[in-house]
Design an enzyme around this catalytic site. Structure first.
Site, PDB file in Angstrom:
ATOM      1  CG  ASP A 166      40.763  -9.332   3.007  1.00 41.64           C
ATOM      2  OD1 ASP A 166      39.932  -8.640   3.565  1.00 41.64           O
ATOM      3  OD2 ASP A 166      40.387 -10.722   2.548  1.00 41.64           O
ATOM      4  CD  GLU A 511      42.419  -2.717   7.962  1.00 41.66           C
ATOM      5  OE1 GLU A 511      42.131  -3.615   8.132  1.00 41.66           O
ATOM      6  OE2 GLU A 511      43.067  -2.328   7.153  1.00 41.66           O
TER       7      GLU A 511
HETATM    8  C1  LIG Z   1      43.112  -8.740  10.957  1.00 41.71           C
HETATM    9  C2  LIG Z   1      43.323  -8.095   9.580  1.00 41.71           C
HETATM   10  C3  LIG Z   1      41.939  -7.625   9.097  1.00 41.71           C
HETATM   11  C4  LIG Z   1      42.341  -7.082   7.548  1.00 41.71           C
HETATM   12  N1  LIG Z   1      43.207  -5.946   7.615  1.00 41.71           N
HETATM   13  C5  LIG Z   1      43.671  -5.494   6.192  1.00 41.71           C
HETATM   14  C6  LIG Z   1      42.600  -5.492   5.026  1.00 41.71           C
HETATM   15  O1  LIG Z   1      42.990  -5.172   3.916  1.00 41.71           O
HETATM   16  C7  LIG Z   1      41.294  -6.634   5.291  1.00 41.71           C
HETATM   17  O2  LIG Z   1      40.344  -6.435   4.529  1.00 41.71           O
HETATM   18  C8  LIG Z   1      41.050  -6.878   6.848  1.00 41.71           C
HETATM   19  C9  LIG Z   1      39.952  -7.910   6.900  1.00 41.71           C
HETATM   20  O3  LIG Z   1      40.451  -9.050   6.913  1.00 41.71           O
HETATM   21  O4  LIG Z   1      38.802  -7.601   6.944  1.00 41.71           O
END
Ligand SMILES: CCC[C@@H]1NC[C@@H](O)[C@H](O)[C@H]1C(=O)O
Length: 602
Positions: A166, A511
């Site tokens: 992302d 996260e």
């Molecule tokens: C559902 C996966 C979420 C994702 N996880 C990895 C991060 O590098 C992204 O930024 C984050 C997002 O999409 O906000």
């Protein structure tokens, strides 16, 4: 010869010259650099800053999105008085790979965009004259690169990067470049480990050099008083009434290593070292034997204009904001950060989960949607896996060699959101986890960040972790909006399922968070509004606070950051608690209140 990962330091026997500044630059749009001999000097007059990503300087989309080879050139004067010493051009990072030429001679190629390497130029140097340094870089992703992704070719023949992650695929000479001058016999590496005994600490050490002369290790406290001295390439020092390194209360001893020939110092190196122990015991983290709870962030090295380039001012501001908000930790999501950041974390007393760039190991161009879908992409069934594993093991070795003596580094995160749903994943993970344990003398806990697909029912790799890291988005990427009530139910159901499996280790949320546009308000709430973000965060913290095994909360993300463009990204990912310009959004005040009230051993 084994590459030294020691941070460049000038001492009585070593010299360091800064090579940062404006370098000549050219994107190889016609793929002609090789045949045109750009290794002898690149055409054109364009200059760009080093260190920095090249992507955000220009005004045309073709340059920002460029995928392929790019060339840098500079000159470095090497004084004649350095003759007889080793001359290295040390790159802290060139993303994602490069070949280095000096005076037209190929010196070294390096794979990987987030760890240092050195080009030794003794054989080609022009003494007491300028020397031309040319770097051919490349930013393409593949199923064997870390991070992973693909390149496609557009109708106009231009390549385009499609990352399986992302964050924007920034590239270039993104970290400092230095000329390092070493004596004939030098210190290559040193390794430290600690044991606490009452008020004292024993410090076992090993020193690796390029020769056989004797070695000494001297330790001084912060007042400059000598407190220990060892002789020999390995040994154990006793430090009485040791000042331990603690969260927000760092104490750094000054270690001086010397190679001696009688009274003559052949080589001297020093480092600032925090003495501490860190372990997992049951479902607790213990720092110096005392429980500690992680409060902080997933971050990025990401800022305006310089992209992923090391930005010393942003580093300072980030630490001031993390102290202001009451944080005590961060994860180097999703790649090893600049060395200076770990040095600052050592000085400021922050706990760091150090992460490999093993991200995108789930074939999806919108992983934020697919990673919560419950589907697998069979990533570890692919024929590319052996090459990928070789690259990951090489980077793991460099990561631990570079960061192993930092007090701030308390754990290794070996992947971010990989596809762990197939039987083929387990043997791959087992090998990576075993190698990490073998390489780290301090045996720090090992983990990886799991997305929802890595659920209690389907994950085939969580058993290798010393503690679990969960990236969870109940109420955002699934069950969002008015059905958040179902999100909390589903979240609690998953937590209960982990416990029912007999998981008895710390669980860290590496996260959680939701996109929010600065200043967007709506009563009652809607997604993307501040009001919704508060409801979401209160729900998550309600769940965290009701499970004793939760021993860390690192909200995603510290700041808004750049991603590829798309209909679910408003010029980047807006889950930041701070703006990309490092100003607080409303949630920052909410976290400050929560984290300042949470005891350290919560
Ligand atoms: C559902 C996966 C979420 C994702 N996880 C990895 C991060 O590098 C992204 O930024 C984050 C997002 O999409 O906000």
């Amino acid at each position: 010869m084994k590459q030294s990962m020691l941070y460049p330091r000038a001492t009585s026997t070593r010299r360091v010259a800064d090579m940062n500044g404006m370098w000549k630059f050219r994107l190889d749009k016609e793929n002609e650099g090789e045949e045109q001999g750009w290794k002898n000097g690149i055409p054109g007059a364009d200059l760009i800053p080093v260190p920095a990503s090249f992507n955000d300087f220009y005004t045309d989309k073709e340059s920002r999105e460029f995928t392929g080879d790019f060339w840098y050139e500079t000159e470095v004067f090497v004084p004649g008085e350095w003759k007889g010493r080793h001359i290295d051009v040390r790159f802290a990072a060139v993303t994602h790979r490069c070949t280095v030429y000096v005076n037209g001679q190929e010196i070294i190629s390096h794979e990987g965009g987030f760890l240092p390497f050195s080009a030794r130029i003794d054989e080609v140097v022009n003494w007491n004259e300028p020397n031309r340094v040319v770097v051919k870089g490349n930013n393409e992703l593949s199923f064997t690169s870390l991070p992973a992704g693909i390149s496609v070719t557009l109708e106009n023949g231009r390549k385009m990067t499609k990352p399986f992650f992302d964050f924007f695929n920034y590239a270039g000479i993104q970290r400092p470049v230095k000329l390092v001058v070493l004596p004939e016999e030098s210190i290559v590496d040193f390794t430290l480990n600690y044991a606490l005994e009452g008020n004292d600490a024993s410090v076992s050490y090993q020193v690796e050099t390029t020769g056989d002369h004797p070695v000494t290790v001297e330790v001084y406290d912060e007042s400059g008083k000598p407190v220990a001295r060892g002789e020999g390439k390995e040994g154990c020092l006793k430090i009485e009434n040791v000042h331990l390194w603690e969260v927000h209360n760092a104490y750094l001893y000054h270690f001086v290593l010397k190679v001696l020939d009688g009274e003559e110092v052949l080589d001297e190196y020093y480092d600032e070292i925090g003495i501490r122990t860190f372990a997992v015991e049951g479902n607790r983290f213990l720092l110096n034997g005392n429980p500690v709870y992680l409060k902080g962030f997933g971050k990025h090295e990401d800022s305006d204009i310089v992209g992923r380039g090391f930005n010393i001012g942003v580093m300072k501001r980030d630490f001031e904001l993390m102290k202001w908000i009451g944080a005590n930790s961060f994860r180097t999501s999703h790649y090893p950060y600049s060395e200076e950041i770990y040095q600052m974390a050592d000085r400021e007393g922050f706990l760091v989960i150090d992460e490999l760039p093993a991200v995108g190991f789930f074939e999806s161009l919108a992983n934020f949607v697919d990673a919560v879908s419950g589907k697998t992409t069979n990533f570890f069934d692919r024929p590319t896996v052996p090459e990928l594993k070789k690259n990951q093991l090489a980077m793991l070795e460099d990561l631990i060699a570079r960061d192993k003596n930092h007090a701030c580094v308390i754990a290794w995160s070996l992947f971010n959101e990989p596809d762990t749903m197939t039987d083929s994943a387990a043997p791959y993970f087992e090998e990576i986890f075993a190698r990490a344990k073998e390489l780290d003398v301090q045996k720090r806990p090992r983990t990886f960040a799991m997305e929802l697909n890595s659920s209690p029912e389907h994950c085939k790799c969580h058993q290798f972790c010393d503690f679990l890291c969960l990236n969870r988005y109940y109420g955002w990427y699934l069950l969002g909006g008015y059905e958040m009530v179902n999100a909390e139910t589903a979240f609690r159901k998953e937590m209960d399922a982990w416990l029912a499996k007999g998981v008895n280790c710390p669980m860290v949320f590496t996260e959680y968070g939701c996109d929010n546009l600065q200043g967007e308000h709506k009563l009652p709430s809607v997604q993307w509004s501040t009001e919704y973000e508060m409801e979401y965060l209160e729900m998550f913290h309600r769940v965290f606070d009701s499970y004793e095994c939760v021993k860390g909360e690192q909200v995603w993300n510290f700041a808004d950051f750049q991603t590829v463009e798309g209909i679910m990204r408003v010029n980047g990912n807006k889950k930041g608690i701070f703006t990309r310009q490092r100003q607080p959004k409303e949630a920052a005040y909410y976290f400050k209140k929560r984290w300042e009230s949470l005891p350290l051993d919560y």
